[in-house]
Design a protein around this motif. Structure first.
Motif, short mmCIF file in Angstrom:
data_model
loop_
_atom_site.label_atom_id
_atom_site.label_comp_id
_atom_site.label_asym_id
_atom_site.label_seq_id
_atom_site.Cartn_x
_atom_site.Cartn_y
_atom_site.Cartn_z
N UNK A 251 -27.19 12.73 -16.41
CA UNK A 251 -27.67 14.17 -16.57
C UNK A 251 -29.02 13.99 -16.88
N UNK A 252 -29.41 13.13 -18.07
CA UNK A 252 -30.70 13.17 -18.44
C UNK A 252 -31.69 12.82 -17.51
N UNK A 253 -31.25 11.88 -16.53
CA UNK A 253 -32.19 11.39 -15.36
C UNK A 253 -32.48 12.69 -14.56
N UNK A 254 -31.26 13.47 -14.31
CA UNK A 254 -31.33 14.55 -13.54
C UNK A 254 -32.40 15.68 -14.11
N UNK A 255 -32.39 15.57 -15.52
CA UNK A 255 -32.88 16.67 -16.03
C UNK A 255 -34.61 16.40 -16.36
N UNK A 256 -34.71 15.03 -16.39
CA UNK A 256 -36.16 14.80 -16.38
C UNK A 256 -36.90 14.80 -15.08
N UNK A 257 -36.15 14.55 -14.16
CA UNK A 257 -36.49 14.80 -12.66
C UNK A 257 -36.78 16.24 -12.55
N UNK A 258 -35.96 16.88 -12.97
CA UNK A 258 -36.47 18.62 -12.43
C UNK A 258 -37.64 18.69 -13.45
N UNK A 259 -37.72 18.04 -14.38
CA UNK A 259 -39.01 18.37 -15.44
C UNK A 259 -40.35 17.90 -14.57
#
Length: 680
Positions: free
Chosen positions: A288-296
C-alpha cells in the motif's frame, strides 16, 4: 520458647503493688477462684510479649483496670501512678532475656518494649543497658527496631510471605502464630484457632497450621505467587503494547494478522502482517505504501504539466471521482449494515448465553440437592415418592412432552457444551465487530477525502486555475497519510522486539509452572498432614470425644481443620464438626487440635516451627467432665519438651482439682484473695 517468670509492678501512694511468679519448664497450673485474677495474669503475660491483640485490643486498653487505673486494697481504691510488666524468656539456644514494658507511665510509651540480656526475675541480675524496640507501628515485624522482628529472630523462626485478601503479599505475622499457642478465656474456645488478629491475610488459620507443621507449601506458594504476579505483569505489558498498536492502526485503517490480543509463548513477530483496507480488499502495508508513493509521484508529474486545467480533462476527472464515490458509498453502506447485523447478533448471543448459564446453574443445583438427598437415603432423591413409593421423573415436563427426554446429568452436559459454544461464538463476533468498525471508519475517511477532492475538481473547472487545487489537496492528503503510516511503522518496529521478549518470558514462566506440584501439597507435606491427623485422632480419643466416630474424622485438605467424612458425602460436602458436636465436645476437639499441632511439629522427622509453648486460660469450658480435664493435664505434662501454662478454677472445688491433677507432675501457682497484693 520458655517463659521463666513474670512480674507486675504498680506504683501507688501507699507503696508498690503487683505480683511475681516463676514458671515450670513443663506444666504450670494457675489455680484461683473466679474473678480473682487468673485472666489478669494471663493477659498481662501476653501484654509483656506484645501479644495483647489476642485478647481483643492494642496497648494498655486490652488490660483490666487493676493494672493501670486503681487497686482495690483494704476497701479503698488506690490510684496507680505508674505500672509496668517484666517478662523473662529463654529460647532454644539457652539465651535468656528480660522484657520490660510500661502499662501506665508519664515518660515511657506503652509501644516501647525494652530488651535486657539478663535473667532479672529468676537470678536477680541487674537491669543495665536496654535495647529499645517498638510494637504496633509500621515496620514492627520487619525493621531491626521492631519488637516482633526481634522476637521472631530470638525464637529462631523465619516467617514466610503469604497472600493477602487484596493483591500482593505480606508477612505471616508472629501474632497469628501465637493465636495457635495462647487461648484466652472469653473467645478463645470458639474455634480451632480463634482470635487471629486481622491483617488481611488470606486463609490466615490455614497458613498458621501450615507454618507450624513446617510444610513446604510456603516455598511452593511463594514461587507460584511469583509466577502468577509475573504472568499478570506480562499480560498487562502485552495488552498495553497491542492495545496501543491496535488503537493507532484503527485510525489509519489498518488490520493485522498473527498478533494475539493476549500473550502467547508461541508468538513470533516475524509472522505479524499489517494490512491496509482498500475498498473491499486488503493490501499488505508495504504494498500500500508503494502504491501511495506511486500516486504521489504521478501527481507531482501531473502538476508540472498543468498550465490551465483543460475542460475535457477536468470533466473526466470529475466523472471518475463521482464513480469512485458511488462505489465507496455502496461498500460503506454494506459495511455499516454488516456492523449492525454483527452487533444485533452479539446482543442475541449474549442473551442466549445468560439464559443457558442460568439453566446450567439451576440444573447443577438440582443435581446437588438430589445427590445430597441420596446421601441421606431420601426416597425422593432416588426417584421414588416417599408416600406412595411410585417412581418420580426428574423432569418437570415429563407428562407434557412425548419422546425421549434428557436426565439431569445429560442436560448439564448439554448445557455446559452450549455455554462453551456460545462463548466461542461471542468471542468471534467481537472480533468481527472490531474489524467491521475499522473498515467502516476507513471507508468513511476515504469517502470524506473523495468528496473533498471532488469539490476541489469542480473549483478547478469553474475557475480555470493555472494550478490544480485538486492535485495539491490530494498531495497534502497523501503526505499526511504517509507521515502517519511511517510513524506507525516506527512504533510497530519498536514494539515487536518487546513482544518477542514478553513471549520468551511467558514460555519460561510456563516451564517453571509445570515443575510445581499439581496438588496443593507435595508428597512430603501430605505425609506430615497425615501424622498431624493421626495425632489429632489419638488426642480426641484420650479426651473422651463422643459426638462422632473418631475413625471418621479427617483433616480437610482445603483448610486443614477436622471434618466428618462419610463415604457417600465425600464428593458432595464435608460437615464441619463444630456444627455437629456439643459445646464441651467441641472444646475437646480444640484441645486435640492445638496439642497435635505441637506434637506433629516436634516429631524428629518433621522439623516443624512450633515454639513449644501452650497457654490455656480456663480450658474446662461448658461444664467439662473432670476426667477429660485430667486427660488433658496428663497429656500436657507428658510432653516434656513442651511448656504448658494452664489457668483454671476447677469449679472452685478442691475435690475437682485433686481429681484433675492426680498423678500429674506440675508446678502450682495460687493465691488467696486478689491477685494484686503489696510487693515485699
Amino acid at each position: 520458647m520458655i517463659v521463666l517468670g513474670v512480674k507486675l509492678r504498680a506504683v501507688t501512694a501507699k507503696g508498690d503493688f503487683g505480683f511475681s511468679f516463676s514458671f515450670s519448664r513443663n506444666l504450670t497450673i494457675i489455680r484461683a477462684g473466679n474473678s480473682s485474677g487468673k485472666s489478669t495474669l494471663v493477659n498481662t503475660l501476653l501484654y509483656g510479649l506484645g501479644m495483647e491483640e489476642l485478647v481483643g485490643g492494642k496497648g494498655e486498653r486490652a488490660l483490666p483496670y487493676a493494672v493501670k487505673d486503681y487497686i482495690e486494697h483494704e476497701n479503698t481504691k488506690l490510684p496507680i501512678t505508674s505500672s509496668e510488666v517484666l517478662l523473662e524468656l529463654e529460647n532454644s539456644s539457652g539465651q535468656i532475656i528480660t522484657l520490660r514494658r510500661a502499662i501506665r507511665d508519664q515518660e515511657r510509651n506503652s509501644k516501647l518494649i525494652e530488651v535486657y540480656a539478663v535473667a532479672h526475675l529468676t537470678k536477680g541480675e541487674e537491669l543495665k543497658e536496654a535495647t529499645p524496640t517498638y510494637v504496633h507501628d509500621a515496620g514492627g515485624a520487619i525493621r531491626q527496631e521492631g519488637f516482633h522482628n526481634f522476637l521472631e529472630k530470638f525464637l529462631g523462626l523465619s516467617l514466610p510471605q503469604v497472600a493477602k485478601t487484596s493483591p500482593g503479599e505480606c508477612k505471616l505475622y508472629l501474632q497469628t502464630i501465637f493465636a495457635a499457642m495462647a487461648v484466652e478465656q472469653k473467645r478463645g474456645w470458639t474455634d480451632y484457632i480463634a482470635n487471629i488478629p486481622f491483617y488481611g491475610i488470606r486463609d490466615a488459620r490455614t497458613r498458621v497450621v501450615e507454618f507450624l507443621l513446617g510444610l513446604d507449601v510456603f516455598e511452593t506458594n511463594t514461587l507460584r505467587n511469583q509466577l502468577n504476579n509475573q504472568s499478570v505483569e506480562i499480560d498487562s505489558k502485552w495488552r498495553a503494547l497491542v492495545s496501543n498498536l491496535t488503537r493507532q492502526a484503527q485510525v489509519l485503517g489498518l488490520v493485522f494478522e498473527e498478533l494475539p490480543a493476549g500473550p502467547s509463548s508461541q508468538f513470533d513477530s516475524k509472522s505479524v502482517v499489517w494490512k491496509r483496507l482498500v475498498s473491499a480488499a486488503e493490501l499488505p502495508l508495504g504494498d500500500y505504501l508503494v502504491e501511495l508513493r506511486g500516486e504521489y509521484e504521478a501527481l507531482v508529474e501531473r502538476a508540472k504539466q498543468v498550465n490551465r486545467v483543460a475542460g475535457t480533462e477536468a470533466v473526466e476527472d470529475i466523472d471518475k471521482t463521482i464513480a469512485e464515490i458511488q462505489e465507496i458509498t455502496v461498500i460503506h453502506d454494506r459495511a455499516v449494515s454488516s456492523l449492525g447485523m454483527h452487533r444485533a447478533s452479539l446482543r442475541e448471543y449474549e442473551l442466549l448465553l445468560s439464559e443457558a448459564q442460568e439453566d446450567l446453574e439451576r440444573n447443577k443445583a438440582a443435581a446437588k440437592l438430589r445427590a445430597l438427598g441420596a446421601a441421606h437415603d431420601l426416597e425422593l432423591a432416588s426417584g421414588y415418592c416417599p408416600t406412595c413409593h411410585q417412581t418420580v421423573e426428574d423432569n418437570l415436563l415429563s407428562h407434557a412432552v412425548t419422546g425421549p427426554q434428557m436426565d439431569l446429568e445429560t442436560n448439564i452436559g448439554y448445557l455446559d457444551s452450549q455455554v462453551r459454544m456460545l462463548k466461542r461464538q461471542i468471542a468471534g463476533l467481537k472480533e468481527n465487530i472490531q474489524e467491521s468498525e475499522v473498515r467502516v471508519a476507513e471507508l468513511s475517511k476515504r469517502l470524506a477525502a473523495k468528496h473533498d477532492y471532488l469539490t476541489a475538481l469542480r473549483g478547478d473547472l469553474s475557475s480555470g486555475a493555472s494550478e490544480s487545487k485538486a492535485v495539491v489537496r490530494r498531495q497534502i492528503q497523501i503526505e499526511v497519510e504517509l507521515a502517519a503510516l511511517d510513524e506507525f511503522q516506527r512504533l510497530a518496529t519498536k514494539a515487536m522486539p518487546q513482544l518477542d521478549e514478553l513471549a520468551s518470558q511467558l514460555a519460561k514462566n510456563q516451564s517453571e509452572r509445570k515443575k510445581l506440584p499439581k496438588d496443593a501439597y507435595s508428597q512430603g507435606d501430605e505425609a506430615r498432614i497425615k501424622v498431624f491427623e493421626k495425632l489429632f485422632r489419638a488426642n480426641a480419643g484420650s479426651f473422651d470425644y463422643e459426638s462422632a466416630p473418631i475413625r471418621d474424622i479427617e483433616l480437610s485438605r482445603d483448610n486443614l481443620v477436622p471434618c466428618l467424612s462419610q463415604l457417600e458425602l465425600r464428593e458432595i460436602r464435608r460437615s464441619d464438626i463444630k456444627a455437629d458436636s456439643s459445646a464441651s465436645d467441641f472444646v475437646r476437639l480444640i484441645w486435640s487440635y492445638l496439642l497435635a499441632l505441637y506434637q506433629a511439629s516436634a516429631q524428629p522427622s518433621m522439623k516443624g516451627n512450633h515454639p513449644g509453648i501452650l497457654l490455656f486460660d480456663e480450658p474446662g469450658q461448658h461444664s467439662m467432665a473432670v476426667d477429660s480435664q485430667h486427660a488433658l493435664l496428663i497429656q500436657l505434662a507428658g510432653n516434656t519438651d513442651l511448656q504448658s501454662i494452664v489457668a483454671a478454677s476447677f469449679d472452685e472445688s478442691e475435690t475437682v482439682f485433686q481429681q484433675a491433677t492426680v498423678g500429674v507432675t506440675h508446678k502450682l501457682l495460687q493465691w488467696e484473695g486478689k491477685l494484686i497484693q503489696p510487693l515485699g
